[in-house]
Design a protein around this motif. Structure first.
Motif, mmCIF file in Angstrom:
data_model
loop_
_atom_site.group_PDB
_atom_site.id
_atom_site.type_symbol
_atom_site.label_atom_id
_atom_site.label_comp_id
_atom_site.label_asym_id
_atom_site.label_seq_id
_atom_site.Cartn_x
_atom_site.Cartn_y
_atom_site.Cartn_z
ATOM 1 N N ARG A 140 0.821 -1.205 0.000
ATOM 2 C CA ARG A 140 0.000 0.000 0.000
ATOM 3 C C ARG A 140 0.863 1.268 0.000
ATOM 4 O O ARG A 140 1.988 1.260 0.479
ATOM 5 C CB ARG A 140 -0.957 -0.026 1.194
ATOM 6 C CG ARG A 140 -2.023 -1.109 1.006
ATOM 7 C CD ARG A 140 -2.890 -1.355 2.203
ATOM 8 N NE ARG A 140 -3.733 -2.533 1.973
ATOM 9 C CZ ARG A 140 -4.456 -3.130 2.906
ATOM 10 N NH1 ARG A 140 -4.458 -2.671 4.147
ATOM 11 N NH2 ARG A 140 -5.187 -4.191 2.607
ATOM 12 N N GLY A 141 0.316 2.327 -0.570
ATOM 13 C CA GLY A 141 1.059 3.566 -0.703
ATOM 14 C C GLY A 141 1.841 3.666 -1.999
ATOM 15 O O GLY A 141 2.565 4.651 -2.217
ATOM 16 N N ARG A 142 1.695 2.672 -2.891
ATOM 17 C CA ARG A 142 2.418 2.672 -4.166
ATOM 18 C C ARG A 142 1.465 2.805 -5.360
ATOM 19 O O ARG A 142 1.853 2.553 -6.485
ATOM 20 C CB ARG A 142 3.232 1.384 -4.312
ATOM 21 C CG ARG A 142 4.156 1.105 -3.170
ATOM 22 C CD ARG A 142 4.717 -0.315 -3.215
ATOM 23 N NE ARG A 142 6.027 -0.358 -3.827
ATOM 24 C CZ ARG A 142 6.735 -1.484 -3.977
ATOM 25 N NH1 ARG A 142 6.236 -2.645 -3.582
ATOM 26 N NH2 ARG A 142 7.926 -1.446 -4.542
ATOM 27 N N LYS A 143 0.213 3.170 -5.094
ATOM 28 C CA LYS A 143 -0.807 3.318 -6.135
ATOM 29 C C LYS A 143 -1.130 1.983 -6.810
ATOM 30 O O LYS A 143 -1.556 1.950 -7.970
ATOM 31 C CB LYS A 143 -0.381 4.345 -7.191
ATOM 32 C CG LYS A 143 -0.114 5.737 -6.643
ATOM 33 C CD LYS A 143 -1.357 6.364 -6.058
ATOM 34 C CE LYS A 143 -1.077 7.782 -5.587
ATOM 35 N NZ LYS A 143 -2.286 8.413 -4.956
ATOM 36 N N ILE A 144 -0.947 0.879 -6.062
ATOM 37 C CA ILE A 144 -1.265 -0.439 -6.617
ATOM 38 C C ILE A 144 -2.766 -0.560 -6.868
ATOM 39 O O ILE A 144 -3.203 -1.045 -7.914
ATOM 40 C CB ILE A 144 -0.799 -1.564 -5.668
ATOM 41 C CG1 ILE A 144 0.725 -1.524 -5.496
ATOM 42 C CG2 ILE A 144 -1.261 -2.922 -6.174
ATOM 43 C CD1 ILE A 144 1.510 -1.846 -6.715
ATOM 44 N N GLY A 145 -3.580 -0.102 -5.899
ATOM 45 C CA GLY A 145 -5.027 -0.195 -6.061
ATOM 46 C C GLY A 145 -5.519 0.563 -7.278
ATOM 47 O O GLY A 145 -6.346 0.057 -8.047
ATOM 48 N N LEU A 146 -5.009 1.772 -7.471
ATOM 49 C CA LEU A 146 -5.408 2.572 -8.630
ATOM 50 C C LEU A 146 -4.968 1.887 -9.925
ATOM 51 O O LEU A 146 -5.733 1.845 -10.902
ATOM 52 C CB LEU A 146 -4.795 3.965 -8.540
ATOM 53 C CG LEU A 146 -5.037 4.899 -9.728
ATOM 54 C CD1 LEU A 146 -6.523 5.164 -9.917
ATOM 55 C CD2 LEU A 146 -4.278 6.214 -9.543
ATOM 56 N N THR A 147 -3.763 1.338 -9.941
ATOM 57 C CA THR A 147 -3.265 0.685 -11.147
ATOM 58 C C THR A 147 -4.055 -0.579 -11.453
ATOM 59 O O THR A 147 -4.381 -0.850 -12.621
ATOM 60 C CB THR A 147 -1.769 0.371 -10.999
ATOM 61 O OG1 THR A 147 -1.058 1.559 -10.628
ATOM 62 C CG2 THR A 147 -1.189 -0.160 -12.302
ATOM 63 N N LEU A 148 -4.377 -1.356 -10.431
ATOM 64 C CA LEU A 148 -5.232 -2.524 -10.654
ATOM 65 C C LEU A 148 -6.601 -2.089 -11.172
ATOM 66 O O LEU A 148 -7.192 -2.744 -12.031
ATOM 67 C CB LEU A 148 -5.380 -3.332 -9.365
ATOM 68 C CG LEU A 148 -4.157 -4.119 -8.893
ATOM 69 C CD1 LEU A 148 -4.429 -4.759 -7.538
ATOM 70 C CD2 LEU A 148 -3.765 -5.192 -9.910
#
Length: 218
Positions: A140-148
């Motif tokens: 978290r904090g690496r924009k993984i959710g947005l990228t997914l």
């Protein structure tokens, strides 16, 4: 299995491709591996199962109450089409399988998360899909959710879906709502007191409203 029996997905437009997505962290990319059924390596399923168990224990984002068996998790997250994300160096060659992509790496460092894509409704409304997203705390904090989420907007239409509905985005889940807002989803409704969540003082339970979000793919 729903009350209507098995819910069939629409006809796919073709096989899904492995794709690479830039991350805001310099020198890193997210590689998304589409997986059908439970074809993921067992170690991947077991690791994500532990992450999901911790999420359920927190009682703040998903409606399910644990404990959930490994078999139950596999059926829930890997019973249809699942996209699994792996973080790697942008200079590294994209591998042909998720097993190769994780070879020689610690799961805690490289396994970025996953989501499933499945019909949200049966029959004549099964062209609307739903997704369930899971990102380990270490990512978290690496924009993984947005990228997914961005990859979801590409993969779901390729599977033949015409729109997407998220039924229960709890209002306390501000990061998730922010992602769907940014990706062009509409807030089409609210459900008062939809979740009995552990969001009160010292983890006490309280009732929280939920937002229904929708986006058309056509």
């Amino acid at each position: 299995m729903s009350a209507y029996g098995a819910i069939a997905a629409p006809e796919s437009k073709g096989p899904l491709e492995i794709r690479s997505w830039p991350l805001p962290v310099e020198g890193l990319v997210l590689v998304t591996y589409p997986i059908t059924g439970s074809d993921a390596p067992q170690e991947v399923i077991e690791y994500l199962y532990r992450v999901f168990e911790e999420e359920l224990e927190g009682g703040r984002t998903y409606p399910q109450e644990g404990p959930l068996s490994l078999e139950g998790f596999t059926s829930y997250f890997f019973g249809s089409t699942t996209i699994v994300g792996v973080v790697q160096s942008s200079s590294e060659e994209v591998k042909k399988t998720i097993g190769e992509g994780l070879e020689g790496k610690k799961l805690e460092d490289a396994l970025a998360g996953c989501y499933y894509i499945k019909p949200n409704y049966p029959g004549r409304s099964s062209h609307n899909c739903n997704g369930g997203f899971l990102v380990p705390p270490t990512q978290r904090g690496r924009k993984i959710g947005l990228t997914l989420g961005k990859s979801y907007l590409l993969y779901a239409p390729e599977l033949g879906y015409r729109g997407s509905v998220f039924n229960l985005v709890y209002k306390n889940n501000v990061p998730s709502l922010a992602i769907w807002d940014q990706l062009g989803f509409q807030r089409v409704g609210e459900i008062p007191n939809a979740g009995r969540l552990r969001t009160g003082p010292n983890g006490t339970e309280e009732y929280v409203d939920a937002v229904i979000v929708y986006k058309s793919f056509v």
